[in-house]
Design a protein around this motif. Sequence first.
Motif, PDB file in Angstrom:
ATOM      1  N   ASP A   6       9.081   0.664  -0.470  1.00 37.41           N
ATOM      2  CA  ASP A   6       8.869   1.865   0.485  1.00 37.41           C
ATOM      3  C   ASP A   6       7.631   1.588   1.509  1.00 37.41           C
ATOM      4  OD1 ASP A   6      10.849   3.193  -0.687  1.00 37.41           O
ATOM      5  OD2 ASP A   6       9.458   3.820  -2.364  1.00 37.41           O
ATOM      6  N   VAL A   7       6.500   0.786   1.027  1.00 32.31           N
ATOM      7  CA  VAL A   7       5.548   0.567   1.980  1.00 32.31           C
ATOM      8  C   VAL A   7       4.978  -0.731   1.314  1.00 32.31           C
ATOM      9  CG1 VAL A   7       3.271   1.355   2.793  1.00 32.31           C
ATOM     10  CG2 VAL A   7       4.925   3.039   1.985  1.00 32.31           C
ATOM     11  N   ALA A   8       4.713  -1.635   2.490  1.00 31.86           N
ATOM     12  CA  ALA A   8       3.778  -2.863   2.151  1.00 31.86           C
ATOM     13  C   ALA A   8       2.408  -2.611   2.882  1.00 31.86           C
ATOM     14  CB  ALA A   8       4.536  -3.995   2.800  1.00 31.86           C
ATOM     15  N   VAL A   9       1.469  -2.829   2.005  1.00 38.24           N
ATOM     16  CA  VAL A   9       0.052  -2.383   2.754  1.00 38.24           C
ATOM     17  C   VAL A   9      -0.630  -4.046   2.808  1.00 38.24           C
ATOM     18  CG1 VAL A   9      -2.011  -1.587   2.189  1.00 38.24           C
ATOM     19  CG2 VAL A   9      -0.116  -0.447   1.427  1.00 38.24           C
ATOM     20  N   ILE A  10      -0.887  -4.138   4.104  1.00 34.09           N
ATOM     21  CA  ILE A  10      -1.437  -5.558   4.343  1.00 34.09           C
ATOM     22  C   ILE A  10      -3.169  -5.652   4.387  1.00 34.09           C
ATOM     23  CG2 ILE A  10      -1.586  -7.691   5.966  1.00 34.09           C
ATOM     24  CD1 ILE A  10       1.415  -5.434   5.759  1.00 34.09           C
ATOM     25  N   GLY A  11      -3.870  -6.025   3.258  1.00 35.00           N
ATOM     26  CA  GLY A  11      -5.116  -6.005   3.186  1.00 35.00           C
ATOM     27  C   GLY A  11      -5.487  -5.458   1.700  1.00 35.00           C
ATOM     28  N   ALA A  12      -6.086  -6.180   1.030  1.00 34.89           N
ATOM     29  CA  ALA A  12      -6.492  -5.496  -0.472  1.00 34.89           C
ATOM     30  C   ALA A  12      -8.065  -5.218  -0.597  1.00 34.89           C
ATOM     31  CB  ALA A  12      -5.895  -6.431  -1.516  1.00 34.89           C
ATOM     32  N   SER A  29       7.223   2.756  -4.224  1.00 27.76           N
ATOM     33  CA  SER A  29       7.186   1.505  -4.469  1.00 27.76           C
ATOM     34  C   SER A  29       6.357   0.754  -3.394  1.00 27.76           C
ATOM     35  CB  SER A  29       8.502   0.649  -4.384  1.00 27.76           C
ATOM     36  OG  SER A  29       9.130   0.724  -3.224  1.00 27.76           O
ATOM     37  N   VAL A  30       5.502  -0.099  -4.021  1.00 23.50           N
ATOM     38  CA  VAL A  30       4.501  -0.528  -3.018  1.00 23.50           C
ATOM     39  C   VAL A  30       4.033  -1.935  -2.972  1.00 23.50           C
ATOM     40  CG1 VAL A  30       1.988  -0.193  -1.911  1.00 23.50           C
ATOM     41  CG2 VAL A  30       3.255   1.565  -2.882  1.00 23.50           C
ATOM     42  N   ALA A  31       3.868  -2.894  -2.092  1.00 20.45           N
ATOM     43  CA  ALA A  31       3.521  -4.223  -2.221  1.00 20.45           C
ATOM     44  C   ALA A  31       2.112  -4.349  -1.567  1.00 20.45           C
ATOM     45  CB  ALA A  31       4.405  -5.154  -1.240  1.00 20.45           C
ATOM     46  N   LEU A  32       1.112  -4.956  -2.033  1.00 20.10           N
ATOM     47  CA  LEU A  32      -0.169  -5.227  -1.652  1.00 20.10           C
ATOM     48  C   LEU A  32      -0.457  -6.430  -1.391  1.00 20.10           C
ATOM     49  CD1 LEU A  32      -2.865  -3.805  -0.975  1.00 20.10           C
ATOM     50  CD2 LEU A  32      -3.481  -4.135  -3.384  1.00 20.10           C
ATOM     51  N   LEU A  33      -0.661  -6.927  -0.021  1.00 16.98           N
ATOM     52  CA  LEU A  33      -0.745  -8.290   0.444  1.00 16.98           C
ATOM     53  C   LEU A  33      -2.125  -8.739   0.688  1.00 16.98           C
ATOM     54  CD1 LEU A  33       2.671  -8.706   2.201  1.00 16.98           C
ATOM     55  CD2 LEU A  33       2.295  -8.769  -0.178  1.00 16.98           C
ATOM     56  N   ASP A  34      -2.832  -9.878   0.282  1.00 15.53           N
ATOM     57  CA  ASP A  34      -4.020 -10.242   1.026  1.00 15.53           C
ATOM     58  C   ASP A  34      -4.093 -11.686   1.171  1.00 15.53           C
ATOM     59  OD1 ASP A  34      -6.904  -8.626   1.293  1.00 15.53           O
ATOM     60  OD2 ASP A  34      -7.182 -10.936   0.760  1.00 15.53           O
ATOM     61  N   ALA A  35      -4.896 -11.955   2.289  1.00 15.68           N
ATOM     62  CA  ALA A  35      -4.760 -13.576   2.495  1.00 15.68           C
ATOM     63  C   ALA A  35      -5.445 -14.315   1.475  1.00 15.68           C
ATOM     64  CB  ALA A  35      -5.345 -13.794   4.073  1.00 15.68           C
ATOM     65  N   HIS A  36      -6.650 -13.696   1.153  1.00  9.44           N
ATOM     66  CA  HIS A  36      -7.753 -14.512   0.208  1.00  9.44           C
ATOM     67  C   HIS A  36      -7.933 -13.769  -1.115  1.00  9.44           C
ATOM     68  CE1 HIS A  36      -8.267 -17.121   3.547  1.00  9.44           C
ATOM     69  NE2 HIS A  36      -8.684 -16.133   4.264  1.00  9.44           N
ATOM     70  N   GLY A  37      -7.322 -12.533  -1.247  1.00  7.04           N
ATOM     71  CA  GLY A  37      -7.724 -11.908  -2.648  1.00  7.04           C
ATOM     72  C   GLY A  37      -8.757 -10.757  -2.548  1.00  7.04           C
ATOM     73  N   VAL A 198       1.461  -0.652   6.360  1.00  5.77           N
ATOM     74  CA  VAL A 198       0.024  -0.272   6.787  1.00  5.77           C
ATOM     75  C   VAL A 198      -0.623  -1.483   6.755  1.00  5.77           C
ATOM     76  CG1 VAL A 198      -1.919   0.944   5.824  1.00  5.77           C
ATOM     77  CG2 VAL A 198       0.288   1.803   5.504  1.00  5.77           C
ATOM     78  N   PHE A 199      -1.245  -1.490   7.913  1.00  2.72           N
ATOM     79  CA  PHE A 199      -2.152  -2.819   7.992  1.00  2.72           C
ATOM     80  C   PHE A 199      -3.786  -2.319   8.172  1.00  2.72           C
ATOM     81  CE2 PHE A 199       1.680  -4.468   9.939  1.00  2.72           C
ATOM     82  CZ  PHE A 199       1.521  -5.861   9.633  1.00  2.72           C
ATOM     83  N   ALA A 200      -4.322  -2.834   6.859  1.00  2.00           N
ATOM     84  CA  ALA A 200      -5.754  -2.326   6.484  1.00  2.00           C
ATOM     85  C   ALA A 200      -6.497  -3.469   6.236  1.00  2.00           C
ATOM     86  CB  ALA A 200      -5.621  -1.400   5.207  1.00  2.00           C
ATOM     87  N   CYS A 201      -6.573  -4.647   7.252  1.00  2.00           N
ATOM     88  CA  CYS A 201      -7.120  -5.896   7.019  1.00  2.00           C
ATOM     89  C   CYS A 201      -8.409  -6.014   7.733  1.00  2.00           C
ATOM     90  CB  CYS A 201      -6.175  -6.989   7.362  1.00  2.00           C
ATOM     91  SG  CYS A 201      -4.829  -6.750   8.639  1.00  2.00           S
TER      92      CYS A 201
END
Length: 382
Positions: A6-12, A29-37, A198-201
């Motif tokens: 449903d939503v992918a959030v970029i930046g943890a 349903s959500v994916a949470l992605l971060d380049a370095h953790g 959502v880009f929250a990076c």
Amino acid sequence: MKRSYDVAVIGAGVFGAWTAWHLRQAGLSVALLDAHGAANSRASSGGESRLIRMGYGPDELYTRWSLRSLTLWKQLFRRIRRPLFHPTGVLWLASAKDPYTPQNFTVLKKAGIPVERLSRAQIRKRFPQFSLADVSWALFEPASGVLMARQAVQALVAEDVRQGIDYRIGGVLPPSGSGRLRFVKMEAGERVAAAAFVFACGPWLPKLFPRVLGNRIFPTRQEVFFFGPPPGSSQFAAPHMPGWLHHGDEVYGVGDLENRGVKIAFDCHGPAFDPETGRREVSAEGLRAIRRYLTRRLPALKDAPLVESRVCQYENTANGDFLIDCHPAYDNVLLAGGGSGHGFKHGPALGEYVARLLTRGGPVEPRFSLASRTTKKKRSIY
């Protein structure tokens, strides 16, 4: 890993992790992605500690958000049974001509938030660590304090995973095209599809969207220092030492928590900084400047050993307001950033606000809008 959400959030970081949590609570349903953790050493949400205070001068919106956020932080820490909030209180040192701190007092009283006005004599009695040169009085927020930032964000992301959020460490490439974004491509080649993004990076936002944000979010280099108190001394640790700010000095500090030393940093904006490749050794000039401050304001620490230091970054908008708005080229992409050095504490309320925009709709707060984000720097939010 499931490939459509449903939503992918970029930046943890704190904004992304809380946004993901609130979206999951809404049943998405959500994916949470971060380049370095989560809360990695390059992230704006990294580092040991952050003040959470209610005072924002005349800006009642941020006072309300901070109050709401403290409630949600405490709820999280009770759920996970970890004491990651230290109620040290927060002390505002003020000069006679300081216009900001009296506005704090007015807004906090209006909001029903505990606040005390202290005379010089009362400051000396309660907090004798401080030299009161250029200080005429102070405000004290007894219910405010310090969040253990890195641990809190990592604990929140672990809670996100327990709630069913798919969390992955990996870089995301800048999106291309316009209209409706159907997927983001990760540097390893995988595509992650979602109905909304959502880009929250944080300071990486201008890298992902240079045309839109390259001249609207300005990452700056910020140096942070930790000094060791004298052996056996308790006067620089809670409950004897509060967190503190001095609007005139543009300095903030945190007492000795978890035996890491007294944290002190200048709040004025540093030079431009690349969060990915910038050098993270503090400067000799910065160390000399902070020692001059110690000599003037905390004389018992003037010769204290430097036990830790780090370089982090602010991700400033022109005036310090957050940026929370739709991307002008995509109808399903929301941008959430511009923490501007004061944003960490607001993560829970900001995530709640973003989730509400995505699930219920409604207008964006005008002061958070992209249209209001000018390219001329004039800081007004502290």
